[in-house]
Design a protein around this motif. Structure first.
Motif, PDB file in Angstrom:
ATOM      1  N   THR A 352      52.298 -57.372  20.091  1.00  0.00           N
ATOM      2  CA  THR A 352      52.704 -58.535  20.882  1.00  0.00           C
ATOM      3  C   THR A 352      52.262 -58.391  22.334  1.00  0.00           C
ATOM      4  O   THR A 352      51.775 -59.357  22.952  1.00  0.00           O
ATOM      5  CB  THR A 352      54.228 -58.710  20.819  1.00  0.00           C
ATOM      6  N   GLY A 353      52.434 -57.197  22.895  1.00  0.00           N
ATOM      7  CA  GLY A 353      52.006 -56.958  24.270  1.00  0.00           C
ATOM      8  C   GLY A 353      50.516 -57.171  24.451  1.00  0.00           C
ATOM      9  O   GLY A 353      50.070 -57.740  25.460  1.00  0.00           O
ATOM     10  N   MET A 354      49.721 -56.741  23.454  1.00  0.00           N
ATOM     11  CA  MET A 354      48.279 -56.961  23.532  1.00  0.00           C
ATOM     12  C   MET A 354      47.959 -58.451  23.469  1.00  0.00           C
ATOM     13  O   MET A 354      47.047 -58.932  24.138  1.00  0.00           O
ATOM     14  CB  MET A 354      47.581 -56.204  22.409  1.00  0.00           C
ATOM     15  N   GLY A 355      48.727 -59.195  22.639  1.00  0.00           N
ATOM     16  CA  GLY A 355      48.532 -60.638  22.576  1.00  0.00           C
ATOM     17  C   GLY A 355      48.832 -61.311  23.905  1.00  0.00           C
ATOM     18  O   GLY A 355      48.101 -62.202  24.350  1.00  0.00           O
ATOM     19  N   ILE A 356      49.926 -60.879  24.562  1.00  0.00           N
ATOM     20  CA  ILE A 356      50.260 -61.419  25.890  1.00  0.00           C
ATOM     21  C   ILE A 356      49.162 -61.076  26.895  1.00  0.00           C
ATOM     22  O   ILE A 356      48.809 -61.891  27.763  1.00  0.00           O
ATOM     23  CB  ILE A 356      51.623 -60.872  26.362  1.00  0.00           C
ATOM     24  N   LEU A 357      48.615 -59.869  26.764  1.00  0.00           N
ATOM     25  CA  LEU A 357      47.539 -59.440  27.665  1.00  0.00           C
ATOM     26  C   LEU A 357      46.313 -60.328  27.505  1.00  0.00           C
ATOM     27  O   LEU A 357      45.667 -60.711  28.492  1.00  0.00           O
ATOM     28  CB  LEU A 357      47.191 -57.981  27.366  1.00  0.00           C
ATOM     29  N   ILE A 358      45.983 -60.680  26.263  1.00  0.00           N
ATOM     30  CA  ILE A 358      44.850 -61.577  26.019  1.00  0.00           C
ATOM     31  C   ILE A 358      45.089 -62.927  26.690  1.00  0.00           C
ATOM     32  O   ILE A 358      44.213 -63.477  27.364  1.00  0.00           O
ATOM     33  CB  ILE A 358      44.632 -61.764  24.508  1.00  0.00           C
ATOM     34  N   ALA A 359      46.299 -63.452  26.504  1.00  0.00           N
ATOM     35  CA  ALA A 359      46.623 -64.760  27.072  1.00  0.00           C
ATOM     36  C   ALA A 359      46.604 -64.743  28.605  1.00  0.00           C
ATOM     37  O   ALA A 359      46.383 -65.777  29.242  1.00  0.00           O
ATOM     38  CB  ALA A 359      47.986 -65.217  26.579  1.00  0.00           C
ATOM     39  N   SER A 360      46.824 -63.561  29.207  1.00  0.00           N
ATOM     40  CA  SER A 360      46.904 -63.451  30.674  1.00  0.00           C
ATOM     41  C   SER A 360      45.573 -63.124  31.321  1.00  0.00           C
ATOM     42  O   SER A 360      45.478 -63.107  32.552  1.00  0.00           O
ATOM     43  CB  SER A 360      47.924 -62.359  31.047  1.00  0.00           C
ATOM     44  N   SER A 361      44.562 -62.829  30.528  1.00  0.00           N
ATOM     45  CA  SER A 361      43.276 -62.365  31.060  1.00  0.00           C
ATOM     46  C   SER A 361      42.342 -63.539  31.312  1.00  0.00           C
ATOM     47  O   SER A 361      41.866 -64.182  30.370  1.00  0.00           O
ATOM     48  CB  SER A 361      42.629 -61.378  30.080  1.00  0.00           C
ATOM     49  N   HIS A 362      42.109 -63.812  32.577  1.00  0.00           N
ATOM     50  CA  HIS A 362      41.181 -64.868  32.987  1.00  0.00           C
ATOM     51  C   HIS A 362      40.324 -64.332  34.128  1.00  0.00           C
ATOM     52  O   HIS A 362      40.606 -63.265  34.689  1.00  0.00           O
ATOM     53  CB  HIS A 362      41.933 -66.118  33.445  1.00  0.00           C
ATOM     54  N   VAL A 363      39.294 -65.072  34.478  1.00  0.00           N
ATOM     55  CA  VAL A 363      38.423 -64.641  35.576  1.00  0.00           C
ATOM     56  C   VAL A 363      39.203 -64.526  36.875  1.00  0.00           C
ATOM     57  O   VAL A 363      38.993 -63.602  37.664  1.00  0.00           O
ATOM     58  CB  VAL A 363      37.248 -65.634  35.730  1.00  0.00           C
ATOM     59  N   GLY A 364      40.149 -65.426  37.103  1.00  0.00           N
ATOM     60  CA  GLY A 364      40.907 -65.420  38.346  1.00  0.00           C
ATOM     61  C   GLY A 364      42.235 -64.713  38.264  1.00  0.00           C
ATOM     62  O   GLY A 364      43.064 -64.861  39.171  1.00  0.00           O
ATOM     63  N   SER A 365      42.475 -63.945  37.224  1.00  0.00           N
ATOM     64  CA  SER A 365      43.763 -63.258  37.086  1.00  0.00           C
ATOM     65  C   SER A 365      43.901 -62.153  38.125  1.00  0.00           C
ATOM     66  O   SER A 365      42.908 -61.615  38.630  1.00  0.00           O
ATOM     67  CB  SER A 365      43.901 -62.656  35.690  1.00  0.00           C
ATOM     68  N   SER A 366      45.150 -61.821  38.438  1.00  0.00           N
ATOM     69  CA  SER A 366      45.440 -60.678  39.305  1.00  0.00           C
ATOM     70  C   SER A 366      46.132 -59.606  38.468  1.00  0.00           C
ATOM     71  O   SER A 366      46.460 -59.820  37.295  1.00  0.00           O
ATOM     72  CB  SER A 366      46.351 -61.095  40.457  1.00  0.00           C
ATOM     73  N   ARG A 367      46.372 -58.464  39.090  1.00  0.00           N
ATOM     74  CA  ARG A 367      47.052 -57.381  38.366  1.00  0.00           C
ATOM     75  C   ARG A 367      48.452 -57.797  37.945  1.00  0.00           C
ATOM     76  O   ARG A 367      48.942 -57.374  36.898  1.00  0.00           O
ATOM     77  CB  ARG A 367      47.102 -56.134  39.255  1.00  0.00           C
ATOM     78  N   LEU A 368      49.108 -58.618  38.731  1.00  0.00           N
ATOM     79  CA  LEU A 368      50.465 -59.060  38.390  1.00  0.00           C
ATOM     80  C   LEU A 368      50.478 -59.916  37.129  1.00  0.00           C
ATOM     81  O   LEU A 368      51.442 -59.893  36.359  1.00  0.00           O
ATOM     82  CB  LEU A 368      51.077 -59.834  39.555  1.00  0.00           C
ATOM     83  N   HIS A 369      49.419 -60.676  36.902  1.00  0.00           N
ATOM     84  CA  HIS A 369      49.348 -61.501  35.693  1.00  0.00           C
ATOM     85  C   HIS A 369      49.324 -60.628  34.433  1.00  0.00           C
ATOM     86  O   HIS A 369      49.782 -61.058  33.370  1.00  0.00           O
ATOM     87  CB  HIS A 369      48.091 -62.383  35.725  1.00  0.00           C
ATOM     88  N   LEU A 370      48.773 -59.434  34.550  1.00  0.00           N
ATOM     89  CA  LEU A 370      48.647 -58.558  33.388  1.00  0.00           C
ATOM     90  C   LEU A 370      49.915 -57.748  33.134  1.00  0.00           C
ATOM     91  O   LEU A 370      50.069 -57.157  32.053  1.00  0.00           O
ATOM     92  CB  LEU A 370      47.471 -57.589  33.584  1.00  0.00           C
ATOM     93  N   LEU A 371      50.812 -57.709  34.113  1.00  0.00           N
ATOM     94  CA  LEU A 371      51.975 -56.826  34.031  1.00  0.00           C
ATOM     95  C   LEU A 371      52.885 -57.114  32.829  1.00  0.00           C
ATOM     96  O   LEU A 371      53.307 -56.166  32.145  1.00  0.00           O
ATOM     97  CB  LEU A 371      52.766 -56.899  35.343  1.00  0.00           C
ATOM     98  N   PRO A 372      53.240 -58.374  32.511  1.00  0.00           N
ATOM     99  CA  PRO A 372      54.136 -58.602  31.362  1.00  0.00           C
ATOM    100  C   PRO A 372      53.594 -58.035  30.054  1.00  0.00           C
ATOM    101  O   PRO A 372      54.329 -57.392  29.293  1.00  0.00           O
ATOM    102  CB  PRO A 372      54.255 -60.132  31.312  1.00  0.00           C
ATOM    103  N   GLY A 373      52.308 -58.256  29.779  1.00  0.00           N
ATOM    104  CA  GLY A 373      51.722 -57.723  28.555  1.00  0.00           C
ATOM    105  C   GLY A 373      51.720 -56.212  28.528  1.00  0.00           C
ATOM    106  O   GLY A 373      52.004 -55.593  27.488  1.00  0.00           O
TER     107      GLY A 373
END
Length: 546
Positions: A352-373
């Protein structure tokens, strides 16, 4: 009659032994993660080619994976303490030699020697813990053992980034020397000398077959991408090497079947326990998932988000840090409740965490966007270490602990190698497609006079030509361009690479998620913990603490 386990507990503190084992285990795991951070500086200072760099990384992994089964059996035959200390001496000395290496060839040779030491050491950690801790306390011990894996995963990129930045690449190897010496002294004093009561022999034919078979399979998987899964030496191809390795491993299995009444390298009776067999698959799947996650994620953090090596390590640190604290708690819970549903929850959360990480990964993402996953994946990872080892080793007799430990560690390493190869191949194929799609989608940003020429060049671009580390597309600019046009084209190429890589990564990461999902479902096959005490091991085969 007092069991060897009880005798070992009375004479030695099992928790102090655990400290020594974890120090050695930490050093081995640290070395698998810390080297990657130093690759750019090593390549520059040693004038190493890309092929040299790949072998500096893979020589250790290849040797380590190939020798684990044999090393586990050697621990059963000659005593885990002896093999643990020999492995420590070899690994520590080879680490110092790596630090003094003057050219790529020397470093590759010393990395091979490091792999020998690591392989001799690793299986002994699980086999000793299985013997000195009673079944109702193994979960807590394995939890701490698993937490060490989290610490090593965390420390590798962070410690490596600091050492390389402030002291130079040689210190990623020199740091092993004081840790190795301390571990040697501690292990020599506190570890019980668990020795078999009767003399054993080593199956030399089996050793040769499994070594050659694992070497061919592992070599093929590691080198497959760099040779485009084609020819390696003359007409010999990667596929042929892997097939030959599988055939040799088949011969090894047949030979082991004929040796079961004697002293096989792999006693088949350990696979009669369904739990042990299932946990081998789960261990390989977890390694597949972890390596499959970190390969694209590391490139994404550095080449798309523009983070430094140290910043990238700190970004993934929450996952390792959380797993480090969760693992001991999960171990104690596995002792009380059994590990089946804890392990199922851990694998499910990691996926599930990897799935959240995929959903949070964009060109303009920051490190904080990746934190929940990363947080969810870290909780899941922490819930897997101790229950997996507890379930796998619970019904293994002490006389076969080394063989069982060597087998499950080999499965884990092969899972990681297969994961890296499969995810790398899929990422490469997806990258080629997504780069072309991104180029077409952003074509309006190109100067009109150069648009047809650039798009035509990008339509034939190959993923293998990309400078992944630099985040660039391997396409030459037309000659005679004014500076303003060069800047526009470079900005276009950067955007295309970023969008293309993110799109490729988002598709690729579904492969390790699918493998982890299958592993979670396989946990449902685990038999629940026995309520009655298991029968005592055969007196002649049980190791004795001396």
């Amino acid at each position: 009659m007092t069991s060897p386990n009880v005798a070992a507990e009375r004479r030695y503190s099992p928790w102090l032994v655990l400290v020594a084992l974890c120090l050695g285990f930490f050093m081995i795991l640290l070395d698998t993660t810390i080297v990657n951070i130093a690759i750019p500086q090593m390549s520059e200072h040693l004038d190493a080619s890309l092929s040299d760099v790949l072998w500096i990384i893979n020589a250790y992994i290849l040797t380590y994976a190939v020798l684990l089964i044999t090393a586990g059996r050697l621990g059963d035959l000659y005593g885990p303490k002896q093999l643990f200390l020999v492995g420590l001496v070899i690994f520590t000395a080879a680490s110092a030699a790596c630090g003094f290496a003057q050219n790529p060839e020397q470093l590759i040779i010393f990395r091979v020697v490091q792999g020998v030491g690591g392989a001799l050491l690793t299986p002994q950690t699980l086999s000793v813990l299985t013997v000195i801790f009673p079944p109702d306390k193994r979960g807590a011990a394995f939890g701490i053992w698993g937490a060490v894996a989290g610490v090593a995963t965390l420390a590798g990129p962070v410690l490596g980034g600091w050492l390389v930045t402030d002291f130079g690449w040689r210190w990623i190897f020199f740091v092993n020397v004081p840790v190795g010496v301390l571990t040697m002294v501690l292990a020599a004093i506190v570890m019980p000398n668990l020795r078999p009561q009767r003399k054993h022999r080593l199956d030399w034919v089996g050793t040769a077959l499994v070594t050659v078979g694992l070497f061919l399979v592992t070599f093929g998987l590691i080198e497959g991408q760099s040779h485009d899964w084609g020819a390696v030496w003359g007409p010999i191809t990667i596929v042929e090497i892997i097939v030959a390795g599988v055939v040799v491993l088949g011969l090894f299995a047949v030979h082991q079947w004929t040796q079961q009444r004697n002293e096989p390298l792999v006693p088949f009776e350990i696979f009669r326990d369904r739990n042990f067999s299932v946990m081998n698959f789960v261990a390989g799947s977890i390694a597949f998932g972890m390596l499959g996650l970190f390969l694209p994620l590391t490139i994404y953090l550095q080449s798309v988000l523009g983070l430094s090596a140290l910043q990238a390590g700190l970004t993934t640190a929450p996952m390792s840090l959380i797993s480090m604290f969760i693992a001991p708690v999960a171990g104690r819970a596995a002792d009380r409740l059994g590990g089946k549903w804890i392990l199922f929850a851990g694998l499910s959360l990691f996926s599930t965490g990897m799935g959240i990480l995929i959903a949070s990964s964009h060109v303009g993402s920051s490190r904080l966007h990746l934190l929940p996953g990363l947080i969810v994946a870290g909780v899941g990872l922490g819930l897997t270490f101790a229950p997996l080892q507890t379930i796998a080793m619970r019904n293994v007799e002490p006389r076969m602990a080394g063989a069982a430990s060597g087998m499950i560690n080999t499965t884990r390493q092969l899972g990681g190698v297969i994961g890296a190869a499969a995810v790398g191949a899929l990422l490469q194929a997806q990258l080629s497609t997504h780069l072309k799609d991104a180029a077409v989608a952003n074509a309006s940003q190109l100067p009109p006079q150069y648009r047809p020429q650039v798009l035509d060049a990008l339509s034939n671009v190959s993923s293998g030509s990309q400078d992944i580390a630099g985040g660039q597309i391997g396409t030459a600019l037309p000659p005679g361009l004014p500076e303003q046009a060069k800047a526009a084209l470079n900005a276009f190429f950067t955007l295309v690479f970023h969008e293309g890589f993110v799109g490729a990564m988002r598709v690729t990461l579904w492969l390790p998620i699918a493998v982890m999902g299958c592993a979670a479902l396989s946990v449902l096959l685990v038999r629940r913990r026995r309520r009655t005490a298991a029968p005592a091991a055969e007196p002649e085969a049980a190791p004795v603490a001396t």
